[in-house]
Enzyme design. Structure first.
Site, PDB file in Angstrom:
ATOM      1  N   CYS A   1       0.839  -1.188   0.000  1.00  0.00           N
ATOM      2  CA  CYS A   1       0.000   0.000   0.000  1.00  0.00           C
ATOM      3  C   CYS A   1       0.884   1.252   0.000  1.00  0.00           C
ATOM      4  O   CYS A   1       1.891   1.301   0.704  1.00  0.00           O
ATOM      5  CB  CYS A   1      -0.957   0.086   1.182  1.00  0.00           C
TER       6      CYS A   1
ATOM      7  N   ARG B   1       4.041  -0.596  -4.675  1.00  0.00           N
ATOM      8  CA  ARG B   1       3.672  -1.076  -3.335  1.00  0.00           C
ATOM      9  C   ARG B   1       2.330  -1.805  -3.328  1.00  0.00           C
ATOM     10  O   ARG B   1       1.884  -2.273  -2.292  1.00  0.00           O
ATOM     11  CB  ARG B   1       3.603   0.096  -2.355  1.00  0.00           C
TER      12      ARG B   1
ATOM     13  N   TRP C   1      -2.607  -2.851  -1.700  1.00  0.00           N
ATOM     14  CA  TRP C   1      -2.317  -4.276  -1.827  1.00  0.00           C
ATOM     15  C   TRP C   1      -3.217  -4.949  -0.801  1.00  0.00           C
ATOM     16  O   TRP C   1      -3.049  -4.754   0.402  1.00  0.00           O
ATOM     17  CB  TRP C   1      -0.843  -4.554  -1.525  1.00  0.00           C
TER      18      TRP C   1
ATOM     19  N   ASN D   1      -2.075   2.126   5.548  1.00  0.00           N
ATOM     20  CA  ASN D   1      -1.189   1.038   5.121  1.00  0.00           C
ATOM     21  C   ASN D   1      -0.805   0.275   6.377  1.00  0.00           C
ATOM     22  O   ASN D   1      -0.357   0.874   7.351  1.00  0.00           O
ATOM     23  CB  ASN D   1       0.052   1.640   4.436  1.00  0.00           C
ATOM     24  N   GLY D   2      -0.992  -1.059   6.347  1.00  0.00           N
ATOM     25  CA  GLY D   2      -0.647  -1.863   7.517  1.00  0.00           C
ATOM     26  C   GLY D   2      -1.780  -2.821   7.832  1.00  0.00           C
ATOM     27  O   GLY D   2      -2.699  -3.006   7.026  1.00  0.00           O
TER      28      GLY D   2
ATOM     29  N   GLU E   1      16.676 -19.031  -6.882  1.00  0.00           N
ATOM     30  CA  GLU E   1      16.377 -17.675  -7.340  1.00  0.00           C
ATOM     31  C   GLU E   1      15.825 -17.698  -8.776  1.00  0.00           C
ATOM     32  O   GLU E   1      14.891 -16.963  -9.102  1.00  0.00           O
ATOM     33  CB  GLU E   1      17.646 -16.802  -7.226  1.00  0.00           C
TER      34      GLU E   1
ATOM     35  N   LYS F   1      12.176 -16.216  -9.786  1.00  0.00           N
ATOM     36  CA  LYS F   1      12.002 -15.176 -10.810  1.00  0.00           C
ATOM     37  C   LYS F   1      10.974 -15.624 -11.841  1.00  0.00           C
ATOM     38  O   LYS F   1      10.084 -14.883 -12.221  1.00  0.00           O
ATOM     39  CB  LYS F   1      13.347 -14.939 -11.488  1.00  0.00           C
TER      40      LYS F   1
ATOM     41  N   GLU G   1       7.290 -15.846 -10.399  1.00  0.00           N
ATOM     42  CA  GLU G   1       6.606 -14.612  -9.987  1.00  0.00           C
ATOM     43  C   GLU G   1       6.201 -13.723 -11.165  1.00  0.00           C
ATOM     44  O   GLU G   1       5.226 -12.996 -11.057  1.00  0.00           O
ATOM     45  CB  GLU G   1       7.417 -13.811  -8.958  1.00  0.00           C
TER      46      GLU G   1
ATOM     47  N   HIS H   1      14.528 -38.206  -4.695  1.00  0.00           N
ATOM     48  CA  HIS H   1      13.935 -38.618  -3.417  1.00  0.00           C
ATOM     49  C   HIS H   1      12.450 -38.281  -3.351  1.00  0.00           C
ATOM     50  O   HIS H   1      11.893 -38.143  -2.271  1.00  0.00           O
ATOM     51  CB  HIS H   1      14.693 -37.973  -2.255  1.00  0.00           C
TER      52      HIS H   1
ATOM     53  N   LYS I   1       6.052  -4.565  -4.265  1.00  0.00           N
ATOM     54  CA  LYS I   1       7.504  -4.481  -4.130  1.00  0.00           C
ATOM     55  C   LYS I   1       7.938  -4.433  -2.675  1.00  0.00           C
ATOM     56  O   LYS I   1       8.937  -5.014  -2.301  1.00  0.00           O
ATOM     57  CB  LYS I   1       7.984  -3.232  -4.877  1.00  0.00           C
TER      58      LYS I   1
HETATM   59  C1  F6R Z   1      11.306 -11.282  -5.559  1.00  0.00           C
HETATM   60  C2  F6R Z   1      11.374 -10.236  -4.562  1.00  0.00           C
HETATM   61  C3  F6R Z   1      11.002 -10.576  -3.176  1.00  0.00           C
HETATM   62  C4  F6R Z   1      11.826  -9.748  -2.174  1.00  0.00           C
HETATM   63  C5  F6R Z   1      11.303  -9.977  -0.748  1.00  0.00           C
HETATM   64  C6  F6R Z   1      12.142  -9.257   0.273  1.00  0.00           C
HETATM   65  O1  F6R Z   1      11.713 -10.830  -6.815  1.00  0.00           O
HETATM   66  O2  F6R Z   1      11.684  -9.117  -4.861  1.00  0.00           O
HETATM   67  O3  F6R Z   1      11.121 -11.934  -2.912  1.00  0.00           O
HETATM   68  O4  F6R Z   1      13.171 -10.125  -2.272  1.00  0.00           O
HETATM   69  O5  F6R Z   1       9.978  -9.544  -0.671  1.00  0.00           O
HETATM   70  O6  F6R Z   1      12.165  -7.892   0.019  1.00  0.00           O
HETATM   71  P1  F6R Z   1      13.307  -6.967   0.624  1.00  0.00           P
HETATM   72  O7  F6R Z   1      14.585  -7.390   0.002  1.00  0.00           O
HETATM   73  O8  F6R Z   1      12.900  -5.589   0.231  1.00  0.00           O
HETATM   74  O9  F6R Z   1      13.295  -7.193   2.092  1.00  0.00           O
END
Ligand code: F6R
Length: 600
Positions: free
Chosen positions: A2, A27, A73, A99-100, A477, A481, A484, A500, A595
């Site tokens: 948010c 956000r 969000w 927000n929260g 990772e 990627k 998502e 396994h 984000k």
């Molecule tokens: C994936 C991604 C998330 C963040 C996670 C932690 O592409 O960006 O998995 O890595 O939400 O976010 P930060 O690094 O901001 O604590």
């Protein structure tokens, strides 16, 4: 999660609020709304989906010099128009964005608000209805707001308008981020400085459990006991150009391409006057005293932590454990005698990591944050901070921040090792320079990587990434990627572990992307590829110069074995990008995500 904006001054508020919300869409983008006030009262506009939808819905003739905005969000209640912020009290006197998460909202509803008809399914609405209830009992707005805030459990950043005094925005903060921007004859409110950098670069931080009255020519901060607090302003060092896509179709592609330059910038940022790598001596002393380092992080940052453990243990001989923040806080392992805590967070705002930080600080332990965002909550609250110097990362999928985290972790491990009087056995500056060049080669190999994405990922429903040792961590990772942004079900696995159980999922044509950059496990990962191929999988081997064979689909330029994640990840980032592009996905704003994850 948010985003909040607010403006009070002499200009038209709606455009300023909307521009801010557009920059805060990272956000959350489930819905967007603004409320603006003028002599006719407070007017609300809100729409499901993006800020672009909201723009179209706003009455272009409306004129107002005060307003608040929100991009959501969803946590409590579906992403509908009814649940979109701003929310209003029953009489419509109070209008609020939040927000929260208010954890005790059910209790507050049943104890104080049984007779109120709620318009939404949100936890937020409880705040605005409570406020009205207290003013109906005779309290002034500020008193009622303080009383309400004192009843809330959970996290909040709030901006509030009162129809009866449209010359003030009330703001409050606990655990969720919010800043006050300071202007000449105007002031603003924003979840981050970037959102309002088009009007001011001068900001005031708020602490948890503070309340603010913001007028166009004054800002008064109080704690929840009503006592005034002094606060200095700081300059936000952000340039509008840094938050522009430029010639790129997506922020994600721009941020992938920025990596080679960024590595060189990080090296410079951590060099001393003798051009040696250097880290604040207090941080190195804390590392020397520690019997064990605990890396705490989430998502991509957690994956960076797993690679960071390899750096610390092999270069600096310091034992390291890596924990997912949301688990660590509530299921703490038995700690070593002298633990040191290292938090990794691109945004520096992640609620799960912050909860863990608060807990270990309460226990009296030393904390370090590695973050990209100066002034962020985790950077303020940790004992020491190391910055990533990656520049703003705006695509929801993290790319350059991951590489920056690995680079800073490698530098930390290297400096810790040399300060112990021993050599890490690696000339890190020169190896990182080779990495930057290799990254350039990869960024220039987009056509080839796009072909691989087309061949393996255009139509598949699922995909596996496998690797051994450090390649396994990059596989995690790579899978994150891909899932998502392209919504392909993707899993990262240790190459030896598939047999396994999970190998049961391999069907005719299932893509298995295998990473082979490590000499000591080169033959064994290739053995694992044979096992899945024998069961019908469509393997795609990505190897490294010096280890390649004829069956490999892509060969990475040679780099130091320990640092290969910095370049293999670029292949995975580009594979995910092109898979998502070909599937028509919204690359920079994938569904259900945000984000900055500021709720637990
Ligand atoms: C994936 C991604 C998330 C963040 C996670 C932690 O592409 O960006 O998995 O890595 O939400 O976010 P930060 O690094 O901001 O604590």
């Amino acid at each position: 999660m948010c985003g909040i904006t607010g403006y009070i001054g002499t200009e038209e508020s709606k455009e300023i609020l909307l521009r801010g919300l557009e920059k805060l869409e990272y956000r959350g983008y489930d819905s967007a709304g603004i409320a603006v006030g003028n002599k006719d009262g407070v007017h609300i506009y809100k729409e499901k989906g993006r800020v672009a939808n909201l723009r179209e819905a706003i009455d272009s003739d409306i004129s107002a010099q005060i307003g608040i905005g929100h991009t959501r969000w969803a946590t409590h209640g579906k992403p509908t128009r009814d649940n979109a912020h701003p929310h209003q009290s029953a009489s419509k006197r109070f209008t609020l964005v939040h927000n929260g998460v208010i954890e005790n909202y059910m209790m507050l509803k049943s104890n104080y608000l049984q007779d109120v008809h709620f318009q939404s399914d949100t936890d937020t609405e409880v705040i605005v209805q409570l406020l009205e209830k207290f003013t109906e009992q005779g309290m002034g707005t500020e008193e009622a707001f303080l009383k309400t805030l004192n009843l809330l459990d959970g996290s909040y950043a709030i901006a509030l308008l009162d129809q009866e005094s449209t010359d003030v925005i009330y703001v409050a903060k606990n655990k969720s981020p919010i800043l006050i921007g300071v202007g000449n004859d105007f002031n603003v409110v924003a979840s981050d400085a970037m959102a309002m950098i088009h009007v001011t670069d001068s900001y005031m931080e708020l602490m948890d459990k503070e309340m603010v009255t913001v007028k166009k020519d004054s800002i008064i901060i109080k704690n929840l006991e009503g006592e005034k607090q002094d606060r200095a302003t700081y300059k936000a060092e952000i340039h509008e150009g840094d938050i522009d896509k430029g010639i790129y179709p997506h922020f994600m592609l721009k941020e992938i391409d920025e990596q080679p330059l960024m590595i060189r910038k990080i090296i410079r940022s951590y060099q001393n006057e003798n051009e040696q790598l250097s880290v604040k001596s207090d941080i190195i002393s804390a590392m020397k005293e520690a019997s064990r380092i605990y890396i705490i992080a989430c998502g991509t940052s957690y994956h960076a932590g797993l690679v960071g453990k390899q750096f610390m243990e092999s270069l600096a001989d310091i034992p390291v454990e890596v924990h997912v923040a949301s688990e660590f806080s509530y299921n703490m392992p038995l700690l070593s005698a002298k633990p040191l805590f290292l938090f990794i967070s691109q945004s520096g705002e992640t609620a799960d990591s912050r909860t863990a930080l608060v807990r270990v600080k309460e226990m009296g332990f030393t904390t370090i944050t590695i973050t990209n965002v100066p002034g962020s909550t985790l950077s303020r609250e940790a004992d020491y901070t190391m910055y990533l110097h990656a520049g703003p990362e705006l695509a929801v999928a993290s790319t350059k921040a991951y590489s920056a985290q690995l680079t800073v972790l490698a530098i930390l491990a290297d400096v810790a090792s040399t300060s112990n009087g021993k050599s890490s056995g690696i000339n890190l500056i020169s190896e990182l320079s080779i990495i930057a060049n290799a990254m350039e080669v990869l960024c220039n190999s987009k056509t080839e990587i796009e072909k691989i994405a087309t061949q393996y990922l255009s139509t598949t429903r699922n995909c596996f990434f496998i690797g051994r040792g450090i390649d396994y961590f990059v596989s995690l990772e790579g899978a994150l990627k891909l899932k998502e942004i392209s919504y392909i079900q993707a899993e990262g696995f240790a190459g030896g572990e598939l047999k396994h159980g999970t190998i049961a999922l391999i069907e005719e044509g299932t893509p298995v992307i295998a990473l082979a950059t490590q000499d000591k496990v080169n033959l064994s990962i290739r053995g694992n590829v044979k096992e899945v191929a024998a069961r019908g999988a469509n393997p795609c081997i990505i190897s490294m110069e010096g280890l390649e064979t004829d069956e490999d689909r892509f060969v990475l330029p040679k780099t130091h074995e320990l640092l290969t994640p910095l370049i293999s990840v670029i292949t995975f980032q580009l594979l995910a990008y092109y898979a998502a592009l070909h599937r028509g996905c919204d690359i920079d704003k994938p569904r259900n995500l945000a984000k900055s994850v500021t709720v637990e």
